[in-house]
Design a protein around this motif. Structure first.
Motif, PDB file in Angstrom:
ATOM      1  N   THR A   1       0.866  -1.180   0.000  1.00  0.00           N
ATOM      2  CA  THR A   1       0.000   0.000   0.000  1.00  0.00           C
ATOM      3  C   THR A   1       0.898   1.223   0.000  1.00  0.00           C
ATOM      4  O   THR A   1       1.891   1.265   0.731  1.00  0.00           O
ATOM      5  N   THR A   2       0.567   2.182  -0.835  1.00  0.00           N
ATOM      6  CA  THR A   2       1.351   3.407  -0.908  1.00  0.00           C
ATOM      7  C   THR A   2       0.406   4.590  -1.053  1.00  0.00           C
ATOM      8  O   THR A   2      -0.769   4.421  -1.392  1.00  0.00           O
ATOM      9  N   SER A   3       0.922   5.769  -0.784  1.00  0.00           N
ATOM     10  CA  SER A   3       0.114   6.977  -0.991  1.00  0.00           C
ATOM     11  C   SER A   3       1.026   8.098  -1.461  1.00  0.00           C
ATOM     12  O   SER A   3       2.227   8.108  -1.180  1.00  0.00           O
ATOM     13  N   PHE A   4       0.430   9.020  -2.209  1.00  0.00           N
ATOM     14  CA  PHE A   4       1.161  10.177  -2.698  1.00  0.00           C
ATOM     15  C   PHE A   4       0.159  11.245  -3.111  1.00  0.00           C
ATOM     16  O   PHE A   4      -1.006  10.944  -3.408  1.00  0.00           O
TER      17      PHE A   4
ATOM     18  N   ARG B   1       3.612  -0.697  -7.975  1.00  0.00           N
ATOM     19  CA  ARG B   1       4.284  -1.933  -8.412  1.00  0.00           C
ATOM     20  C   ARG B   1       5.800  -1.798  -8.291  1.00  0.00           C
ATOM     21  O   ARG B   1       6.478  -2.678  -7.763  1.00  0.00           O
ATOM     22  N   VAL B   2       6.348  -0.681  -8.742  1.00  0.00           N
ATOM     23  CA  VAL B   2       7.791  -0.456  -8.683  1.00  0.00           C
ATOM     24  C   VAL B   2       8.254  -0.375  -7.227  1.00  0.00           C
ATOM     25  O   VAL B   2       9.267  -0.971  -6.850  1.00  0.00           O
ATOM     26  N   GLU B   3       7.526   0.346  -6.384  1.00  0.00           N
ATOM     27  CA  GLU B   3       7.885   0.432  -4.966  1.00  0.00           C
ATOM     28  C   GLU B   3       7.942  -0.957  -4.339  1.00  0.00           C
ATOM     29  O   GLU B   3       8.866  -1.271  -3.586  1.00  0.00           O
ATOM     30  N   TRP B   4       6.946  -1.781  -4.626  1.00  0.00           N
ATOM     31  CA  TRP B   4       6.881  -3.122  -4.057  1.00  0.00           C
ATOM     32  C   TRP B   4       8.067  -3.975  -4.503  1.00  0.00           C
ATOM     33  O   TRP B   4       8.749  -4.581  -3.676  1.00  0.00           O
ATOM     34  N   VAL B   5       8.332  -4.022  -5.806  1.00  0.00           N
ATOM     35  CA  VAL B   5       9.422  -4.858  -6.330  1.00  0.00           C
ATOM     36  C   VAL B   5      10.773  -4.373  -5.804  1.00  0.00           C
ATOM     37  O   VAL B   5      11.617  -5.173  -5.385  1.00  0.00           O
TER      38      VAL B   5
ATOM     39  N   LEU C   1      11.637  -5.289  -2.246  1.00  0.00           N
ATOM     40  CA  LEU C   1      12.074  -6.682  -2.098  1.00  0.00           C
ATOM     41  C   LEU C   1      13.512  -6.884  -2.566  1.00  0.00           C
ATOM     42  O   LEU C   1      14.027  -7.999  -2.524  1.00  0.00           O
ATOM     43  N   GLY C   2      14.148  -5.812  -3.032  1.00  0.00           N
ATOM     44  CA  GLY C   2      15.544  -5.890  -3.433  1.00  0.00           C
ATOM     45  C   GLY C   2      15.788  -6.129  -4.906  1.00  0.00           C
ATOM     46  O   GLY C   2      16.905  -6.464  -5.305  1.00  0.00           O
ATOM     47  N   PHE C   3      14.772  -5.962  -5.730  1.00  0.00           N
ATOM     48  CA  PHE C   3      14.910  -6.151  -7.172  1.00  0.00           C
ATOM     49  C   PHE C   3      14.849  -4.788  -7.858  1.00  0.00           C
ATOM     50  O   PHE C   3      13.780  -4.199  -7.975  1.00  0.00           O
ATOM     51  N   PRO C   4      16.005  -4.265  -8.331  1.00  0.00           N
ATOM     52  CA  PRO C   4      15.976  -2.963  -9.002  1.00  0.00           C
ATOM     53  C   PRO C   4      15.175  -3.037 -10.309  1.00  0.00           C
ATOM     54  O   PRO C   4      15.190  -4.056 -10.996  1.00  0.00           O
TER      55      PRO C   4
END
Length: 137
Positions: A11-14, A40-44, A47-50
């Motif tokens: 979950t994110t907000s902006f 989606r980008v924040e989540w990935v 998890l350590g996947f650039p």
């Protein structure tokens, strides 16, 4: 959203930017896809996947959809909830709920099929085990 089993992953907000709006004085439909992309980008990346082509492998979108339920207007703070279903070998379905802070309504619902891809070959590859473990609904 459908009745497919899914897990809330992120979950994110902006804030809604003034430039997100269109001539009808609400957030332009294309921007909703950007909101889902950001979640989606924040989540990935968390998890350590650039998420960039030099990473060798990473997620790409092969299909995306959005249903616009209630217009979002400036000023507002958008909340995006990212869900996923059970993964296949190299892909996973993701779903999104877009809300506005201080309002209980769902303003939009979206989905995207994410495929893990080798950037050099342009072919799908198995989802990394570390990521797969977070996807099991």
């Amino acid at each position: 959203m459908s009745d497919t089993p899914r897990t809330l992953l992120h979950t994110t907000s902006f804030p809604v930017r003034w430039g997100d709006m269109d001539a009808y004085a609400h957030v332009n439909n294309t921007v909703y896809f950007r909101y889902c992309e950001q979640a989606r980008v924040e989540w990935v990346e968390a998890l350590g996947f650039p998420v960039h082509s030099e990473a060798g492998q990473g997620p790409v979108i092969i299909n995306a959809a959005c249903t616009f339920l209630v217009p979002i207007t400036y000023p507002a703070t958008v909340i995006v909830k990212l869900y996923a279903g059970d993964p296949g070998r190299s892909s996973v379905m993701t779903w999104y709920e877009i809300l506005v802070e201080g309002d209980d309504r769902i303003f939009a619902e979206g989905s995207a099929k994410v495929v893990w891809m080798d950037h050099e070959t342009g072919r799908s590859v198995p989802i990394p085990d570390e990521l797969r473990h977070t996807l099991v609904a």
